[in-house]
Design a protein around this motif. Structure first.
Motif: not given
Length: 168
Positions: A95-96, A157-164
């Motif tokens: 979304k960001k 925990r998920t290894l997903k990218i959460s912010d850039l």
């Protein structure tokens, strides 16, 4: 069979082999001359990875994403880029990125309107359940090439990218 005939056969075989190897070396270079993005010979003879390593996953994402957007003539490229975002980014990060793209009219993963020619990812730290990697993008070849950096935060925990976030 005489020694003279055997020597001639050996010489002809060697010449044919040399011609075949020369043709094999030249053919890939000739095949790429009509492409919009010229292929470059690989400087690295191999690669490896670990899907459990958060920085490696950021590198995998950026490598695949850049390959996808670089291949703008391939009809599947846009779908590939979208699928990569869905797989590697959290929904909040997606979304960001979408909000950035709507506002800036630029790619929210690369923070640019064009595609880099090189990329590098290094681990820069972790804490509070997240790891940060610095992605360095190089925008042309040669001396004086423009370089930008992005700090990429990943959920441990998920290894997903959460912010850039672009650096600087």
């Amino acid at each position: 069979m005489s020694m003279h005939v055997r020597s001639r056969k050996t010489l002809l075989t060697a010449a044919a082999l040399a011609a075949g190897l020369s043709l094999a070396a030249v053919t890939p270079a000739l095949a790429g001359t009509g492409a919009s993005h010229a292929a470059r010979p690989a400087a690295v003879s191999g690669a490896q990875g670990d899907p459990r390593n958060v920085t490696q996953r950021v590198a995998d994402f950026y490598g695949a994403y850049i390959d996808s957007v670089w291949s703008d003539q391939d009809p599947a490229a846009a779908a590939d880029a979208k699928a990569l975002r869905a797989f590697y980014l959290t929904s909040a990060a997606q979304k960001k990125v979408a909000a950035y793209e709507a506002k800036e009219h630029a790619d929210g993963i690369l923070f640019a309107q064009n595609v880099p020619v090189k990329w590098k990812v290094v681990y820069t730290g972790s804490g509070a359940g997240h790891a940060t990697s610095r992605v360095t993008l190089t925008w042309s070849d040669g001396t004086g090439a423009e370089v930008t950096s992005i700090d990429v935060q990943s959920d441990l925990r998920t290894l997903k990218i959460s912010d850039l976030k672009p650096v600087g």
